[in-house]
Design an enzyme around this catalytic site. Structure first.
Site, PDB file in Angstrom:
ATOM      1  N   GLN A  24      13.505 -23.116  22.281  1.00  0.00           N
ATOM      2  CA  GLN A  24      12.720 -23.433  23.464  1.00  0.00           C
ATOM      3  C   GLN A  24      11.828 -24.670  23.248  1.00  0.00           C
ATOM      4  O   GLN A  24      11.731 -25.526  24.110  1.00  0.00           O
ATOM      5  CB  GLN A  24      11.865 -22.218  23.825  1.00  0.00           C
ATOM      6  CG  GLN A  24      11.500 -22.196  25.283  1.00  0.00           C
ATOM      7  CD  GLN A  24      10.522 -21.075  25.580  1.00  0.00           C
ATOM      8  OE1 GLN A  24      10.250 -20.195  24.746  1.00  0.00           O
ATOM      9  NE2 GLN A  24       9.974 -21.096  26.769  1.00  0.00           N
ATOM     10  N   VAL A  27      13.696 -28.732  18.134  1.00  0.00           N
ATOM     11  CA  VAL A  27      15.025 -29.293  17.916  1.00  0.00           C
ATOM     12  C   VAL A  27      15.200 -29.369  16.409  1.00  0.00           C
ATOM     13  O   VAL A  27      14.284 -29.773  15.692  1.00  0.00           O
ATOM     14  CB  VAL A  27      15.144 -30.698  18.550  1.00  0.00           C
ATOM     15  CG1 VAL A  27      16.435 -31.369  18.123  1.00  0.00           C
ATOM     16  CG2 VAL A  27      15.097 -30.595  20.066  1.00  0.00           C
ATOM     17  N   VAL A  28      16.355 -28.913  15.932  1.00  0.00           N
ATOM     18  CA  VAL A  28      16.593 -28.910  14.486  1.00  0.00           C
ATOM     19  C   VAL A  28      17.650 -29.971  14.174  1.00  0.00           C
ATOM     20  O   VAL A  28      18.684 -30.027  14.830  1.00  0.00           O
ATOM     21  CB  VAL A  28      17.056 -27.509  14.017  1.00  0.00           C
ATOM     22  CG1 VAL A  28      17.311 -27.495  12.520  1.00  0.00           C
ATOM     23  CG2 VAL A  28      16.029 -26.449  14.394  1.00  0.00           C
ATOM     24  N   LEU A  96      18.806 -26.080   4.316  1.00  0.00           N
ATOM     25  CA  LEU A  96      19.880 -26.304   5.299  1.00  0.00           C
ATOM     26  C   LEU A  96      20.875 -25.139   5.247  1.00  0.00           C
ATOM     27  O   LEU A  96      21.471 -24.874   4.208  1.00  0.00           O
ATOM     28  CB  LEU A  96      20.590 -27.626   4.992  1.00  0.00           C
ATOM     29  CG  LEU A  96      21.736 -27.996   5.917  1.00  0.00           C
ATOM     30  CD1 LEU A  96      21.265 -28.196   7.365  1.00  0.00           C
ATOM     31  CD2 LEU A  96      22.430 -29.266   5.418  1.00  0.00           C
ATOM     32  N   VAL A  97      20.992 -24.474   6.384  1.00  0.00           N
ATOM     33  CA  VAL A  97      21.894 -23.315   6.454  1.00  0.00           C
ATOM     34  C   VAL A  97      23.062 -23.743   7.339  1.00  0.00           C
ATOM     35  O   VAL A  97      22.919 -23.852   8.551  1.00  0.00           O
ATOM     36  CB  VAL A  97      21.150 -22.109   7.086  1.00  0.00           C
ATOM     37  CG1 VAL A  97      22.023 -20.876   7.073  1.00  0.00           C
ATOM     38  CG2 VAL A  97      19.847 -21.835   6.348  1.00  0.00           C
ATOM     39  N   ASP A 140      12.217 -10.944  15.955  1.00  0.00           N
ATOM     40  CA  ASP A 140      13.233 -11.638  16.757  1.00  0.00           C
ATOM     41  C   ASP A 140      14.593 -11.552  16.051  1.00  0.00           C
ATOM     42  O   ASP A 140      15.345 -12.525  16.019  1.00  0.00           O
ATOM     43  CB  ASP A 140      12.803 -13.097  16.969  1.00  0.00           C
ATOM     44  CG  ASP A 140      13.495 -13.734  18.176  1.00  0.00           C
ATOM     45  OD1 ASP A 140      14.083 -12.987  18.990  1.00  0.00           O
ATOM     46  OD2 ASP A 140      13.465 -14.978  18.283  1.00  0.00           O
ATOM     47  N   ASP A 160      14.470 -18.366  11.818  1.00  0.00           N
ATOM     48  CA  ASP A 160      13.580 -18.346  12.991  1.00  0.00           C
ATOM     49  C   ASP A 160      12.442 -17.329  12.902  1.00  0.00           C
ATOM     50  O   ASP A 160      12.539 -16.204  13.407  1.00  0.00           O
ATOM     51  CB  ASP A 160      14.387 -18.109  14.280  1.00  0.00           C
ATOM     52  CG  ASP A 160      13.519 -18.363  15.510  1.00  0.00           C
ATOM     53  OD1 ASP A 160      12.344 -18.739  15.326  1.00  0.00           O
ATOM     54  OD2 ASP A 160      14.009 -18.183  16.638  1.00  0.00           O
TER      55      ASP A 160
HETATM   56  P1  ATP Z   1      13.984 -19.887  19.862  1.00  0.00           P
HETATM   57  O1  ATP Z   1      13.426 -20.640  21.028  1.00  0.00           O
HETATM   58  O2  ATP Z   1      15.407 -19.364  20.086  1.00  0.00           O
HETATM   59  O3  ATP Z   1      13.073 -18.836  19.300  1.00  0.00           O
HETATM   60  P2  ATP Z   1      13.161 -21.768  17.882  1.00  0.00           P
HETATM   61  O4  ATP Z   1      12.627 -22.835  18.753  1.00  0.00           O
HETATM   62  O5  ATP Z   1      12.167 -20.917  17.174  1.00  0.00           O
HETATM   63  O6  ATP Z   1      14.228 -20.924  18.674  1.00  0.00           O
HETATM   64  P3  ATP Z   1      15.032 -21.788  15.666  1.00  0.00           P
HETATM   65  O7  ATP Z   1      15.710 -20.547  16.167  1.00  0.00           O
HETATM   66  O8  ATP Z   1      14.285 -21.692  14.386  1.00  0.00           O
HETATM   67  O9  ATP Z   1      14.104 -22.453  16.799  1.00  0.00           O
HETATM   68  O10 ATP Z   1      16.114 -22.935  15.542  1.00  0.00           O
HETATM   69  C1  ATP Z   1      16.950 -23.260  16.633  1.00  0.00           C
HETATM   70  C2  ATP Z   1      18.391 -23.355  16.148  1.00  0.00           C
HETATM   71  O11 ATP Z   1      18.475 -24.359  15.132  1.00  0.00           O
HETATM   72  C3  ATP Z   1      18.924 -22.076  15.490  1.00  0.00           C
HETATM   73  O12 ATP Z   1      19.481 -21.197  16.423  1.00  0.00           O
HETATM   74  C4  ATP Z   1      19.965 -22.628  14.534  1.00  0.00           C
HETATM   75  O13 ATP Z   1      21.178 -22.879  15.207  1.00  0.00           O
HETATM   76  C5  ATP Z   1      19.378 -23.967  14.117  1.00  0.00           C
HETATM   77  N1  ATP Z   1      18.640 -23.839  12.841  1.00  0.00           N
HETATM   78  C6  ATP Z   1      17.396 -23.359  12.663  1.00  0.00           C
HETATM   79  N2  ATP Z   1      17.030 -23.377  11.372  1.00  0.00           N
HETATM   80  C7  ATP Z   1      18.085 -23.886  10.702  1.00  0.00           C
HETATM   81  C8  ATP Z   1      18.342 -24.175   9.314  1.00  0.00           C
HETATM   82  N3  ATP Z   1      17.420 -23.930   8.390  1.00  0.00           N
HETATM   83  N4  ATP Z   1      19.541 -24.701   8.987  1.00  0.00           N
HETATM   84  C9  ATP Z   1      20.470 -24.963   9.950  1.00  0.00           C
HETATM   85  N5  ATP Z   1      20.296 -24.719  11.261  1.00  0.00           N
HETATM   86  C10 ATP Z   1      19.118 -24.187  11.640  1.00  0.00           C
END
Ligand code: ATP
Length: 359
Positions: A24, A27-28, A96-97, A140, A160
């Site tokens: 939300q 951006v990753v 990095l996953v 979550d 997350d």
């Molecule tokens: P939400 O709004 O769904 O709660 P958020 O803003 O907290 O999400 P994350 O869920 O942490 O963000 O990250 C968004 C997306 O980025 C994840 O669904 C995943 O696809 C990717 N991502 C997050 N962390 C990593 C990581 N460490 N390595 C690779 N991809 C990641």
């Protein structure tokens, strides 16, 4: 390990690569530390400009996520390496996953028996045990937040921690909202949350993993929440045709309305489905399998929802342009909003394209 929020320019130290995910307010992107050439995931979290703003997260919320991630160190939980901040965002440098979501990995297989499914569930439980031992609740837990470390790796990582909380004795935590399908009755009813709240979500995840069906999903959010509150679920014979009785018993111990009666993470790790004590239990696990056809449809529905997200991001972009025309928000603020939305849109639409190819 405690982290200082570094004020340095992130790009001086890291090369920034392509977007690999979005949430939300985040951006990753892939990134690479210039000094070592090691790759990481950089989570750019949009900061709220003002207290009342609905765009972005408050610095307190970001600090909470950072402080929780710094308190944990476990092989099944994503690691935090560094934190940078500037006026508009905080950047978390994470492990990095890159092996994709667990459910996607399983859905691409021809057959998965319960034995194999349990190997992943054990890793979820080990990660959650570590959290609960530190009085941390994730809040979550859902398939999107269960990823595999690398393309050829079966190491699971929980990601997350944006909604996670540290439970302090005597302090009630209530005001959390997760994803409706996965939240426990105490969240729906605005009752205090506890470690058992995560255990409910593990029950829902296991139910979907085995059957490809979501136990409480209704036609809309209200119906889903009502189903959860009434604990209205059953094991449909067709969906669970190849599921063992032990597996159903495991789920039943988790989907209980009263958090005090729910199995704890320790109970789960001792459950005979997870750790068989008799050969007959091990055998029944080997000969039962997960419903892959249903799991594929479940993922296809999720991709459809992602396409809707692309449309909603487009709408947000249009709105942002019209606000700019109004002149009610500063140019810089609008530029930041647009950059953020464009980046999220880029990632979401790439996922949408992939979905098209895979269909
Ligand atoms: P939400 O709004 O769904 O709660 P958020 O803003 O907290 O999400 P994350 O869920 O942490 O963000 O990250 C968004 C997306 O980025 C994840 O669904 C995943 O696809 C990717 N991502 C997050 N962390 C990593 C990581 N460490 N390595 C690779 N991809 C990641």
């Amino acid at each position: 390990m405690e982290f200082n929020f570094k004020q340095d320019n992130f790009e001086e130290f890291y090369h920034i690569g392509e977007p690999i995910g979005s949430g939300q307010f985040a951006v990753v992107r892939k990134c690479k530390l210039k000094e070592t050439n090691v790759e990481y995931a950089a989570k750019f979290i949009k900061r709220k400009r003002t207290k009342s703003s609905r765009r972005g997260l408050s610095i307190e919320d970001i600090q909470r996520e950072v402080s929780i991630l710094s308190a944990i160190d476990h092989e099944n939980i994503v690691k935090l390496y560094d934190v940078y901040e500037n006026k508009s965002e905080v950047i978390l440098v994470l492990e990095l996953v890159c092996g994709g979501e667990l459910f996607q990995f399983l859905a691409e297989r021809e057959k998965v028996n319960e034995d194999e499914a349990v190997e992943f569930l054990k890793q979820i439980l080990e990660g959650v045990r570590h959290l609960h031992e530190h009085s941390i609740v994730h809040l979550d837990l859902k398939p999107e937040n269960l990823m595999l470390l690398g393309q050829n790796s079966t190491r699971l990582k929980i990601i997350d921690f944006g909604l996670s909380r540290k439970l302090d004795e005597g302090v009630e935590v209530k005001d959390i909202t997760g994803t409706p399908e996965f939240v426990a009755p105490e969240i729906v009813n605005y009752d205090p949350l506890c470690t058992a709240t995560d255990m409910w979500s593990i029950g829902v995840i296991t139910y979907i993993l085995l059957s490809g069906c979501s136990p409480f999903l209704g036609d809309d959010k209200q119906e889903t929440l009502a189903n959860i509150s009434a604990v209205d679920f059953s094991f449909d014979c067709e969906d669970f045709a190849n599921t063992s009785l032990l597996a159903k018993n495991f789920i039943q111990g988790l989907l209980l309305r009263n958090p005090n009666e729910r199995a704890t993470v320790y109970d789960c790790l001792r459950h005979p489905w997870i750790r068989p004590v008799k050969e007959s239990q091990a055998q029944c696990r080997r000969s039962s399998s997960i419903n892959l056809e249903n799991l594929k449809s479940f993922l296809a529905r999720k991709r459809w929802k992602q396409s809707i997200q692309v449309v909603s991001l487009c709408n947000r972009l249009t709105k942002s342009a019209s606000v700019r025309n109004n002149g009610s928000v500063s140019l810089q603020e609008e530029e930041e909003e647009e950059n953020f939305v464009m980046s999220a849109l880029h990632h979401a639409s790439e996922e949408g394209n992939m979905a098209g190819i895979n269909e």
